[in-house]
Design a protein around this motif. Structure first.
Motif, PDB file in Angstrom:
ATOM      1  N   GLY B  21       2.486   3.919   6.886  1.00  0.00           N
ATOM      2  CA  GLY B  21       3.294   4.882   7.641  1.00  0.00           C
ATOM      3  C   GLY B  21       4.788   4.711   7.430  1.00  0.00           C
ATOM      4  N   LEU B  22       5.168   4.090   6.310  1.00  0.00           N
ATOM      5  CA  LEU B  22       6.590   3.941   6.025  1.00  0.00           C
ATOM      6  C   LEU B  22       7.237   5.328   5.932  1.00  0.00           C
ATOM      7  N   ARG B  23       8.412   5.464   6.520  1.00  0.00           N
ATOM      8  CA  ARG B  23       9.147   6.724   6.472  1.00  0.00           C
ATOM      9  C   ARG B  23      10.574   6.442   6.026  1.00  0.00           C
ATOM     10  N   GLY B  24      11.271   7.501   5.680  1.00  0.00           N
ATOM     11  CA  GLY B  24      12.679   7.348   5.362  1.00  0.00           C
ATOM     12  C   GLY B  24      12.921   7.194   3.875  1.00  0.00           C
ATOM     13  N   HIS B  25      13.939   6.395   3.537  1.00  0.00           N
ATOM     14  CA  HIS B  25      14.382   6.279   2.152  1.00  0.00           C
ATOM     15  C   HIS B  25      13.474   5.333   1.373  1.00  0.00           C
ATOM     16  N   MET B  26      12.878   5.845   0.306  1.00  0.00           N
ATOM     17  CA  MET B  26      11.968   5.063  -0.538  1.00  0.00           C
ATOM     18  C   MET B  26      12.289   5.347  -1.993  1.00  0.00           C
ATOM     19  N   ARG B  27      12.063   4.359  -2.861  1.00  0.00           N
ATOM     20  CA  ARG B  27      12.429   4.552  -4.268  1.00  0.00           C
ATOM     21  C   ARG B  27      11.220   4.554  -5.198  1.00  0.00           C
ATOM     22  N   ALA B  28      10.021   4.647  -4.666  1.00  0.00           N
ATOM     23  CA  ALA B  28       8.841   4.758  -5.535  1.00  0.00           C
ATOM     24  C   ALA B  28       8.426   6.224  -5.570  1.00  0.00           C
ATOM     25  N   PRO B  29       8.683   6.905  -6.689  1.00  0.00           N
ATOM     26  CA  PRO B  29       8.334   8.325  -6.744  1.00  0.00           C
ATOM     27  C   PRO B  29       6.840   8.522  -6.492  1.00  0.00           C
ATOM     28  N   VAL B  30       6.518   9.632  -5.862  1.00  0.00           N
ATOM     29  CA  VAL B  30       5.116   9.910  -5.534  1.00  0.00           C
ATOM     30  C   VAL B  30       4.232   9.895  -6.785  1.00  0.00           C
ATOM     31  N   TYR B  31       4.789  10.354  -7.921  1.00  0.00           N
ATOM     32  CA  TYR B  31       3.923  10.507  -9.093  1.00  0.00           C
ATOM     33  C   TYR B  31       3.382   9.180  -9.644  1.00  0.00           C
ATOM     34  N   CYS B  32       3.999   8.049  -9.241  1.00  0.00           N
ATOM     35  CA  CYS B  32       3.467   6.775  -9.753  1.00  0.00           C
ATOM     36  C   CYS B  32       2.626   6.035  -8.713  1.00  0.00           C
ATOM     37  N   ARG B  33       2.571   6.540  -7.502  1.00  0.00           N
ATOM     38  CA  ARG B  33       1.834   5.820  -6.453  1.00  0.00           C
ATOM     39  C   ARG B  33       0.335   5.893  -6.707  1.00  0.00           C
ATOM     40  N   GLY B  34      -0.306   4.758  -6.517  1.00  0.00           N
ATOM     41  CA  GLY B  34      -1.741   4.688  -6.768  1.00  0.00           C
ATOM     42  C   GLY B  34      -2.072   4.470  -8.237  1.00  0.00           C
ATOM     43  N   MET B  35      -1.059   4.461  -9.089  1.00  0.00           N
ATOM     44  CA  MET B  35      -1.299   4.355 -10.533  1.00  0.00           C
ATOM     45  C   MET B  35      -1.214   2.892 -10.987  1.00  0.00           C
ATOM     46  N   THR B  36      -1.946   2.599 -12.030  1.00  0.00           N
ATOM     47  CA  THR B  36      -1.990   1.234 -12.554  1.00  0.00           C
ATOM     48  C   THR B  36      -1.277   1.170 -13.898  1.00  0.00           C
ATOM     49  N   GLY B  37      -0.429   0.171 -14.021  1.00  0.00           N
ATOM     50  CA  GLY B  37       0.308  -0.037 -15.260  1.00  0.00           C
ATOM     51  C   GLY B  37       0.478  -1.526 -15.507  1.00  0.00           C
ATOM     52  N   THR B  45      16.233  -9.804  -8.704  1.00  0.00           N
ATOM     53  CA  THR B  45      15.933  -9.618  -7.284  1.00  0.00           C
ATOM     54  C   THR B  45      17.077  -8.843  -6.643  1.00  0.00           C
ATOM     55  N   PHE B  46      16.718  -7.827  -5.875  1.00  0.00           N
ATOM     56  CA  PHE B  46      17.728  -6.910  -5.344  1.00  0.00           C
ATOM     57  C   PHE B  46      17.449  -6.603  -3.877  1.00  0.00           C
ATOM     58  N   GLY B  47      18.513  -6.246  -3.164  1.00  0.00           N
ATOM     59  CA  GLY B  47      18.366  -5.848  -1.766  1.00  0.00           C
ATOM     60  C   GLY B  47      17.407  -4.677  -1.650  1.00  0.00           C
ATOM     61  N   ASN B  48      16.666  -4.647  -0.538  1.00  0.00           N
ATOM     62  CA  ASN B  48      15.674  -3.598  -0.338  1.00  0.00           C
ATOM     63  C   ASN B  48      16.371  -2.301   0.101  1.00  0.00           C
ATOM     64  N   PRO B  49      16.268  -1.252  -0.726  1.00  0.00           N
ATOM     65  CA  PRO B  49      16.965  -0.005  -0.396  1.00  0.00           C
ATOM     66  C   PRO B  49      16.467   0.654   0.885  1.00  0.00           C
ATOM     67  N   GLU B  50      15.261   0.279   1.297  1.00  0.00           N
ATOM     68  CA  GLU B  50      14.698   0.908   2.506  1.00  0.00           C
ATOM     69  C   GLU B  50      15.492   0.549   3.758  1.00  0.00           C
ATOM     70  N   THR B  51      16.159  -0.607   3.746  1.00  0.00           N
ATOM     71  CA  THR B  51      17.045  -0.928   4.877  1.00  0.00           C
ATOM     72  C   THR B  51      18.517  -0.747   4.508  1.00  0.00           C
ATOM     73  N   LEU B  52      18.861  -0.985   3.244  1.00  0.00           N
ATOM     74  CA  LEU B  52      20.249  -0.758   2.831  1.00  0.00           C
ATOM     75  C   LEU B  52      20.672   0.683   3.127  1.00  0.00           C
ATOM     76  N   ALA B  53      19.735   1.603   3.018  1.00  0.00           N
ATOM     77  CA  ALA B  53      20.043   3.023   3.214  1.00  0.00           C
ATOM     78  C   ALA B  53      20.391   3.349   4.655  1.00  0.00           C
ATOM     79  N   TYR B  54      20.127   2.406   5.570  1.00  0.00           N
ATOM     80  CA  TYR B  54      20.440   2.644   6.982  1.00  0.00           C
ATOM     81  C   TYR B  54      21.473   1.638   7.490  1.00  0.00           C
ATOM     82  N   GLY B  55      22.256   1.095   6.574  1.00  0.00           N
ATOM     83  CA  GLY B  55      23.292   0.150   6.966  1.00  0.00           C
ATOM     84  C   GLY B  55      22.780  -1.260   7.174  1.00  0.00           C
TER      85      GLY B  55
END
Lengths: 208, 100, 111
Positions: B21-37, B45-55
Motif C-alpha cells: 500500500g505504498l503511496r506517494g513518490h516512487m521511482r520504480a516505473p510500473v512497467y518493470c514491476r513484477g518483472m524478473t531481470g 548507496t543512495f538516500g531513499n527518494p520516497e522520504t526525500l521527496a517529503y523533506g
C-alpha cells in the motif's frame, strides 16, 4: 512536424516553431513572483540568479563531445571514462556536481539509447539543457517499448544483428553514450573529432 | 542497509504499491514491476527518494542497482530481436531474489 | 510475470505508453523559464538548501494530470516550486498573490 521531419539526420530540427511569447502568462507571473518574493526574503539574490543563468549558458554538449574525442584517441582515458564517468569528466575540467555518470559504449554488437520515463533526468553539466523532445511523453513512453521504431524516427536504423539496449534513468545515475568512432577519421585531430560528436549521438538516438 | 545482491543475480521487482500500500513518490516505473531481470551492477548507496521527496532524510539509505531485463519479457508483443534489452535503476527494497 | 494487480498508473509514469510520433524539436526557452531552472538550482544548492530534486518531482507528480499536460516544462517546475515553498512555510500564498498583482500592475495587465 510529421513525416518529412523523421527523415532528417540532424540534431536540430529545421523550421523551428516560432514560440509565442508566454512571459505574461499566469504561470510566468507566478514564476516571476516566486523568484522576487524569495529574493526579498533573502533566499538568494538577483545576482545569484543571473550568475546561475551565465553558468547554465556555459554548459553545452561540447563538454561531453570533448570527453568522447579524448576517449577515441586515448585508450587509457576511454578505460577511465567507462569505469567512472564522473571522475573522467573531472580530469577534463567538467564538474558533474557530485552526480555519478555512467558512460555506455556503442559497439558493433550493442547500440545504447537513454531515456528518463518518469521525468527528465539528463546530464546537463555535460550535455547542456535537454531538448524538448527528450522530455516529451511521446519519447519517454515509446522508446522503452518500441526503441527501434523510435530510433528510425531519428533516421537511425539498427540492424537486427545488433542488440538495442535502452537505459531508463530512473534514479541517481546519469548517462552518456560513447558513440562508435566514424570510419575514415584516423587523420583527424582531437578537436576535429570532437566536432563530429553530436548531442543526439551522446543520447544514443543517432549514430555518427 | 547491507548490500544483498551482486552482479549476475536474478531478481524480481516488487510492487510495493500493491503489496504494502505504498503511496506517494516512487521511482520504480510500473512497467518493470513484477518483472524478473539480472543485476548488471551495484551503483552505490543512495538516500531513499520516497522520504526525500517529503523533506525527510532518506534514511536508511538504499543500495541502488542497474537491473537488465529482456525486452521480449517486458512486452509480450515486442517485435525486435530477443536479445534487445533494457536497464533500469532499482533500489534494493524494491527487489527480491527471483524464484529459481 | 507479475502476480499483483497494478493500481492505475500515475500520469507521469508513461513508460510503455504510445503518445504518437516524437515531436522532433529542441525547444527554445524564454527568460522566465530559464530563470525557473536557475531558481531550482539555487534552491537545491548546498548554500541555500531549501529544496531537493525529489521534492520538485513529487510536486510535479501532484499537480494533477490536467495541469501536468497543459503546462510547459518549466511551468510544471514553477508550479511545483511554488507549492513546495508554501508547504515549507518559506512564503505564504497571500505574499505570492500580492506579488503577482504587483507584477500585473507594472506590466499593465488586467488584475
Amino acid at each position: 512536424m510529421t513525416q518529412d521531419h523523421h527523415a532528417h539526420h540532424h540534431d536540430h530540427s529545421h523550421d523551428p516553431i516560432e514560440a509565442p511569447d508566454t512571459s505574461n502568462s499566469d504561470t510566468a507571473l507566478l514564476a516571476d513572483a516566486l523568484r522576487l518574493v524569495l529574493i526579498e526574503k533573502g533566499g538568494f539574490s538577483a545576482q545569484d540568479v543571473q550568475d546561475q543563468l551565465t553558468l547554465m549558458e556555459g554548459r553545452s554538449d561540447r563538454n561531453g563531445a570533448a570527453m568522447i574525442a579524448r576517449a577515441w584517441v586515448d585508450a587509457d582515458y576511454k578505460a577511465a571514462l567507462l569505469a567512472n564517468g564522473k571522475e573522467a569528466a573531472k580530469t577534463l575540467g567538467h564538474d558533474t556536481k557530485g552526480t555519478p555518470l555512467v558512460v555506455l559504449e556503442n559497439t558493433e554488437d550493442v547500440h545504447n539509447v537513454v531515456v528518463c520515463t518518469l521525468c527528465s533526468c539528463y546530464p546537463v553539466t555535460l550535455l547542456g539543457p535537454s531538448p524538448e523532445w527528450y522530455k516529451s511523453k511521446a519519447y519517454r513512453g515509446r522508446v522503452v517499448r518500441d526503441p527501434r521504431s523510435v530510433l528510425r524516427e531519428f533516421g537511425t536504423d539498427i540492424g537486427n544483428g545488433r542488440e538495442v539496449r535502452v537505459h531508463d534513468s530512473t534514479a541517481d545515475m546519469r548517462y552518456m553514450i560513447l558513440p562508435k568512432r566514424p570510419p575514415e577519421t584516423d587523420h583527424l585531430s582531437e578537436a576535429e573529432l570532437a566536432a563530429l560528436v553530436t548531442r543526439n549521438g551522446l543520447i544514443g538516438v543517432t549514430e555518427l | 542497509m547491507a548490500v544483498r545482491f551482486t552482479t549476475g543475480d536474478r531478481v524480481t521487482v516488487r510492487d510495493l504499491e500493491a503489496e504494502e500500500g505504498l503511496r506517494g513518490h516512487m521511482r520504480a516505473p510500473v512497467y518493470c514491476r513484477g518483472m524478473t531481470g539480472e543485476i548488471e551492477r551495484l551503483c552505490g548507496t543512495f538516500g531513499n527518494p520516497e522520504t526525500l521527496a517529503y523533506g525527510g532524510d532518506g534514511q536508511p539509505a538504499q543500495p541502488l542497482y542497474r537491473v537488465r531485463f529482456q525486452q521480449s519479457q517486458l512486452w509480450p508483443d515486442y517485435t525486435g530481436p530477443t536479445r534487445d534489452s533494457i536497464e533500469i535503476e532499482v533500489y534494493q527494497h524494491w527487489l527480491k531474489a527471483a524464484q529459481p | 510475470m507479475t502476480d499483483s494487480t497494478f493500481q492505475s498508473k500515475a500520469y507521469h509514469d508513461v513508460g510503455g505508453d504510445d503518445f504518437g510520433p516524437i515531436p522532433l524539436h529542441d525547444g527554445d526557452y524564454q527568460l522566465w523559464e530559464r530563470r525557473v531552472d536557475a531558481m531550482m538550482r539555487l534552491l537545491s544548492s548546498p548554500s541555500v538548501g531549501l529544496m531537493r530534486v525529489d521534492e520538485l518531482r513529487r510536486g510535479i507528480e501532484t499537480l494533477g494530470e490536467a495541469t501536468y499536460n497543459a503546462e510547459p516544462y518549466y511551468g510544471k517546475w514553477a508550479r511545483s516550486l511554488a507549492a513546495i515553498m508554501i508547504e515549507k512555510g518559506v512564503l505564504s500564498c497571500s505574499e505570492l498573490d500580492a506579488k503577482i498583482e504587483e507584477l500585473r500592475a507594472e506590466r499593465g495587465l488586467e488584475p
